[in-house]
Motif scaffolding. Sequence first.
Motif, PDB file in Angstrom:
ATOM      1  N   UNK A 182       0.831  -1.210   0.000  1.00 53.47           N
ATOM      2  CA  UNK A 182       0.000   0.000   0.000  1.00 53.47           C
ATOM      3  C   UNK A 182       0.861   1.253   0.000  1.00 53.47           C
ATOM      4  N   UNK A 183       2.072   1.136   0.533  1.00 53.23           N
ATOM      5  CA  UNK A 183       2.980   2.275   0.621  1.00 53.23           C
ATOM      6  C   UNK A 183       4.387   1.825   0.255  1.00 53.23           C
ATOM      7  N   UNK A 184       5.024   2.576  -0.620  1.00 54.11           N
ATOM      8  CA  UNK A 184       6.411   2.324  -0.996  1.00 54.11           C
ATOM      9  C   UNK A 184       7.206   3.569  -0.630  1.00 54.11           C
ATOM     10  N   UNK A 185       8.273   3.373   0.133  1.00 55.90           N
ATOM     11  CA  UNK A 185       9.127   4.487   0.528  1.00 55.90           C
ATOM     12  C   UNK A 185      10.455   4.332  -0.197  1.00 55.90           C
ATOM     13  N   UNK A 186      10.801   5.333  -0.992  1.00 58.40           N
ATOM     14  CA  UNK A 186      12.062   5.325  -1.730  1.00 58.40           C
ATOM     15  C   UNK A 186      12.969   6.408  -1.157  1.00 58.40           C
ATOM     16  N   UNK A 187      14.206   6.051  -0.867  1.00 52.46           N
ATOM     17  CA  UNK A 187      15.191   7.006  -0.373  1.00 52.46           C
ATOM     18  C   UNK A 187      16.163   7.292  -1.500  1.00 52.46           C
ATOM     19  N   UNK A 188      16.207   8.531  -1.951  1.00 49.26           N
ATOM     20  CA  UNK A 188      17.047   8.866  -3.101  1.00 49.26           C
ATOM     21  C   UNK A 188      18.525   8.591  -2.848  1.00 49.26           C
TER      22      UNK A 188
ATOM     23  N   UNK B 134      21.851   7.190  -9.233  1.00 49.23           N
ATOM     24  CA  UNK B 134      21.958   8.396 -10.060  1.00 49.23           C
ATOM     25  C   UNK B 134      20.645   8.934 -10.607  1.00 49.23           C
ATOM     26  N   UNK B 135      19.595   8.119 -10.742  1.00 47.50           N
ATOM     27  CA  UNK B 135      18.370   8.617 -11.362  1.00 47.50           C
ATOM     28  C   UNK B 135      17.129   8.186 -10.579  1.00 47.50           C
ATOM     29  N   UNK B 136      16.833   8.856  -9.465  1.00 48.43           N
ATOM     30  CA  UNK B 136      15.672   8.484  -8.653  1.00 48.43           C
ATOM     31  C   UNK B 136      14.349   8.571  -9.407  1.00 48.43           C
ATOM     32  N   UNK B 137      14.206   9.520 -10.331  1.00 44.06           N
ATOM     33  CA  UNK B 137      12.955   9.637 -11.085  1.00 44.06           C
ATOM     34  C   UNK B 137      12.730   8.408 -11.957  1.00 44.06           C
ATOM     35  N   UNK B 138      13.787   7.873 -12.555  1.00 47.44           N
ATOM     36  CA  UNK B 138      13.656   6.657 -13.374  1.00 47.44           C
ATOM     37  C   UNK B 138      13.213   5.473 -12.514  1.00 47.44           C
TER      38      UNK B 138
END
Length: 86
Positions: free
Chosen positions: A4-10, A15-19
Amino acid sequence: YRPRLIILDTASIGSDPAAVCRRVTRTDPCRGASILVLAGGEEREKEELIRAGAHAVLAKPFSVRQLKAVLPALGFSTGSYGRAGK
């Protein structure tokens, strides 16, 4: 299993968190999950992550109060996490 929730740490993404964010939103088990990204404080980066599919971006460092403030917007209660009997 569908999160239900995904936590991404840049900092741990590379190199490309948006990708990575775009890839996560296209992955079948992750579709429909809210994505919270922990990132640096640059407004340009935040805007790019939102365009890539993040539902919220918290600038690091952040406080527990800031985290609790964003969770309801993602559909989560900030009630009594971790308390027995709740």
